[in-house]
Design a protein around this motif. Structure first.
Motif, PDB file in Angstrom:
ATOM      1  N   LYS A   1       0.778  -1.306   0.026  1.00  0.00           N
ATOM      2  CA  LYS A   1       0.117  -0.121  -0.150  1.00  0.00           C
ATOM      3  C   LYS A   1       0.864   1.313   0.197  1.00  0.00           C
ATOM      4  CE  LYS A   1      -4.016  -2.114   2.280  1.00  0.00           C
ATOM      5  NZ  LYS A   1      -4.774  -2.117   3.493  1.00  0.00           N
ATOM      6  N   ILE A   2       2.128   1.058   0.876  1.00  0.00           N
ATOM      7  CA  ILE A   2       2.855   2.278   1.126  1.00  0.00           C
ATOM      8  C   ILE A   2       3.441   2.666  -0.411  1.00  0.00           C
ATOM      9  CG2 ILE A   2       4.769   3.146   1.908  1.00  0.00           C
ATOM     10  CD1 ILE A   2       4.202   1.729   4.493  1.00  0.00           C
ATOM     11  N   LEU A   3       3.938   1.466  -1.068  1.00  0.00           N
ATOM     12  CA  LEU A   3       4.785   1.749  -2.443  1.00  0.00           C
ATOM     13  C   LEU A   3       3.977   1.715  -3.684  1.00  0.00           C
ATOM     14  CD1 LEU A   3       7.234  -0.959  -1.842  1.00  0.00           C
ATOM     15  CD2 LEU A   3       7.606   1.402  -1.362  1.00  0.00           C
ATOM     16  N   GLY A   4       2.439   1.607  -3.455  1.00  0.00           N
ATOM     17  CA  GLY A   4       1.760   1.650  -4.678  1.00  0.00           C
ATOM     18  C   GLY A   4       1.536   0.388  -5.373  1.00  0.00           C
ATOM     19  N   ILE A   5       1.942  -0.756  -4.933  1.00  0.00           N
ATOM     20  CA  ILE A   5       2.065  -2.180  -5.517  1.00  0.00           C
ATOM     21  C   ILE A   5       0.304  -2.615  -5.549  1.00  0.00           C
ATOM     22  CG2 ILE A   5       2.726  -4.456  -5.382  1.00  0.00           C
ATOM     23  CD1 ILE A   5       5.247  -3.625  -4.389  1.00  0.00           C
ATOM     24  N   THR A   6      -0.172  -2.599  -6.754  1.00  0.00           N
ATOM     25  CA  THR A   6      -1.790  -2.971  -6.640  1.00  0.00           C
ATOM     26  C   THR A   6      -2.133  -4.311  -6.428  1.00  0.00           C
ATOM     27  OG1 THR A   6      -1.696  -3.513  -9.042  1.00  0.00           O
ATOM     28  CG2 THR A   6      -1.868  -0.927  -8.485  1.00  0.00           C
ATOM     29  N   GLN A   7      -3.276  -4.534  -5.864  1.00  0.00           N
ATOM     30  CA  GLN A   7      -3.884  -5.750  -5.683  1.00  0.00           C
ATOM     31  C   GLN A   7      -4.041  -6.684  -6.831  1.00  0.00           C
ATOM     32  OE1 GLN A   7      -4.674  -7.081  -2.776  1.00  0.00           O
ATOM     33  NE2 GLN A   7      -6.073  -8.627  -3.136  1.00  0.00           N
ATOM     34  N   ASP A   8      -4.038  -5.902  -8.063  1.00  0.00           N
ATOM     35  CA  ASP A   8      -4.103  -6.463  -9.268  1.00  0.00           C
ATOM     36  C   ASP A   8      -2.899  -7.445  -9.555  1.00  0.00           C
ATOM     37  OD1 ASP A   8      -6.769  -6.199  -9.867  1.00  0.00           O
ATOM     38  OD2 ASP A   8      -6.297  -4.498 -11.246  1.00  0.00           O
ATOM     39  N   TYR A   9      -1.938  -6.602  -9.118  1.00  0.00           N
ATOM     40  CA  TYR A   9      -0.386  -7.138  -9.456  1.00  0.00           C
ATOM     41  C   TYR A   9      -0.221  -8.360  -8.472  1.00  0.00           C
ATOM     42  CZ  TYR A   9       4.785  -7.620  -9.723  1.00  0.00           C
ATOM     43  OH  TYR A   9       5.968  -8.261  -9.952  1.00  0.00           O
ATOM     44  N   VAL A  10      -0.784  -8.251  -7.264  1.00  0.00           N
ATOM     45  CA  VAL A  10      -0.414  -9.290  -6.449  1.00  0.00           C
ATOM     46  C   VAL A  10      -1.176 -10.712  -6.667  1.00  0.00           C
ATOM     47  CG1 VAL A  10      -0.828 -10.085  -3.963  1.00  0.00           C
ATOM     48  CG2 VAL A  10       0.158  -7.516  -4.387  1.00  0.00           C
ATOM     49  N   GLU A  11      -2.430 -10.490  -7.201  1.00  0.00           N
ATOM     50  CA  GLU A  11      -3.310 -11.512  -7.760  1.00  0.00           C
ATOM     51  C   GLU A  11      -2.783 -12.217  -9.047  1.00  0.00           C
ATOM     52  OE1 GLU A  11      -7.176  -9.827  -8.202  1.00  0.00           O
ATOM     53  OE2 GLU A  11      -7.598  -9.868  -5.886  1.00  0.00           O
ATOM     54  N   ASN A  12      -1.954 -11.419  -9.736  1.00  0.00           N
ATOM     55  CA  ASN A  12      -1.359 -11.860 -10.883  1.00  0.00           C
ATOM     56  C   ASN A  12      -0.191 -12.609 -10.597  1.00  0.00           C
ATOM     57  OD1 ASN A  12      -3.753 -11.392 -12.651  1.00  0.00           O
ATOM     58  ND2 ASN A  12      -2.824  -9.216 -12.941  1.00  0.00           N
ATOM     59  N   ASN A  13       0.766 -12.085  -9.909  1.00  0.00           N
ATOM     60  CA  ASN A  13       2.125 -12.565  -9.730  1.00  0.00           C
ATOM     61  C   ASN A  13       2.538 -13.034  -8.357  1.00  0.00           C
ATOM     62  OD1 ASN A  13       3.531 -11.097 -12.049  1.00  0.00           O
ATOM     63  ND2 ASN A  13       1.873  -9.560 -11.363  1.00  0.00           N
ATOM     64  N   TRP A  14       1.550 -12.865  -7.403  1.00  0.00           N
ATOM     65  CA  TRP A  14       1.997 -13.498  -6.057  1.00  0.00           C
ATOM     66  C   TRP A  14       0.549 -14.013  -5.262  1.00  0.00           C
ATOM     67  CZ3 TRP A  14       4.989  -8.486  -4.471  1.00  0.00           C
ATOM     68  CH2 TRP A  14       6.164  -8.365  -5.181  1.00  0.00           C
ATOM     69  N   LYS A  15       0.178 -15.025  -6.280  1.00  0.00           N
ATOM     70  CA  LYS A  15      -1.187 -15.657  -5.872  1.00  0.00           C
ATOM     71  C   LYS A  15      -1.144 -16.405  -4.469  1.00  0.00           C
ATOM     72  CE  LYS A  15      -3.038 -16.545 -10.426  1.00  0.00           C
ATOM     73  NZ  LYS A  15      -2.017 -15.756 -11.126  1.00  0.00           N
ATOM     74  N   VAL A  16      -0.062 -16.862  -4.022  1.00  0.00           N
ATOM     75  CA  VAL A  16      -0.108 -17.524  -2.856  1.00  0.00           C
ATOM     76  C   VAL A  16      -0.380 -16.518  -1.689  1.00  0.00           C
ATOM     77  CG1 VAL A  16       2.412 -17.216  -2.426  1.00  0.00           C
ATOM     78  CG2 VAL A  16       1.330 -19.311  -1.565  1.00  0.00           C
ATOM     79  N   LEU A  17      -0.075 -15.201  -1.660  1.00  0.00           N
ATOM     80  CA  LEU A  17      -0.464 -14.489  -0.619  1.00  0.00           C
ATOM     81  C   LEU A  17      -1.975 -14.261  -0.427  1.00  0.00           C
ATOM     82  CD1 LEU A  17       2.323 -11.466  -1.230  1.00  0.00           C
ATOM     83  CD2 LEU A  17       2.468 -13.648   0.028  1.00  0.00           C
TER      84      LEU A  17
END
Length: 229
Positions: free
Chosen positions: A98-114
């Motif tokens: 959130k602080i860096l602006g890394i989006t939820q879409d990025y996480v869902e596409n690249n770091w699904k395990v989270l």
């Protein structure tokens, strides 16, 4: 072999300092000057990065639990503590995102395990209809079981449907499907797979910090401890 003990080996690779056995503290890279570290001596004295310690300490707690616990004794207990400890790490990472602006879409596409860890944690924290089941059986997702049995199966697909967010209609359906049930199987994620995928995220996250000057600047201003002794 106990799947949690296999996960211990993977977690040690990113949590303890033992280069001869291929083990390095991944998050401790953040102390390095090419990540979030600054020259140890300047006009402000010794400096230290607290984020590296926060994240590595969290990994150590997960490792300590699965390494020191008799994980063959109670599947529900072990899974509950293991996932909740992982979830605490996920929440730390999401705060940074959130602080860096890394989006939820990025996480869902690249770091699904989270996302997977968070949803299983939601299942544990907010049981809904699962609270009204009787002695459910917990088995790993890749274990053999009779798929033609008349047990209700709670798997990741089910968790995604009913434990994603609050929804009154889904709550009613969840209660309808689970209340008063005595034949319940919960297919929990393989801890070895989960640990491997989580470890990969840890590595990729640190590399992303290293390669992005803006991320470094933003995090350094919040995580650098001055006059550290």
């Amino acid at each position: 072999m106990d799947k949690y003990k296999l996960a211990v080996k993977e977690l040690k690779k990113i949590t303890i300092h033992d280069p001869e056995n291929g083990c390095n503290q991944v998050y401790c890279k953040l102390h390095d000057s090419d990540h979030l570290g600054i020259d140890s001596q300047d006009e402000n004295g010794n400096q230290h990065n607290c984020l590296a310690c926060q994240l590595n300490d969290g990994n150590e707690r997960i490792l300590r639990f699965i390494d020191e616990t008799d994980t063959s004794r109670d599947e529900e207990y072990c899974f509950t503590i293991f996932v909740l400890l992982l979830y605490l790490q996920v929440e730390k990472l999401h705060t940074i995102f959130k602080i860096l602006g890394i989006t939820q879409d990025y996480v869902e596409n690249n770091w699904k395990v989270l996302i997977e860890i968070r949803k299983w944690a939601n299942f544990i924290k907010h049981p809904k209809g699962f609270l009204f089941t009787h002695h459910p059986i917990f088995i790993f997702e890749n274990d053999d079981y009779n798929k033609n049995c008349d047990f209700k199966i709670i798997d990741y697909k089910f968790v995604t449907s009913f434990y994603n967010r609050e929804d009154e209609s889904k709550l009613r359906e969840n209660l309808k499907q689970l209340c008063n049930q005595t034949k319940i199987i919960v297919l929990i994620p393989d801890p070895l797979r989960l640990t491997k995928e989580y470890a990969k995220v840890c590595e990729e996250f640190c590399n992303k910090i290293k390669d992005n000057p803006h991320f470094k600047e933003v995090l350094r201003t919040r995580s650098t401890c001055y006059d550290y002794e």
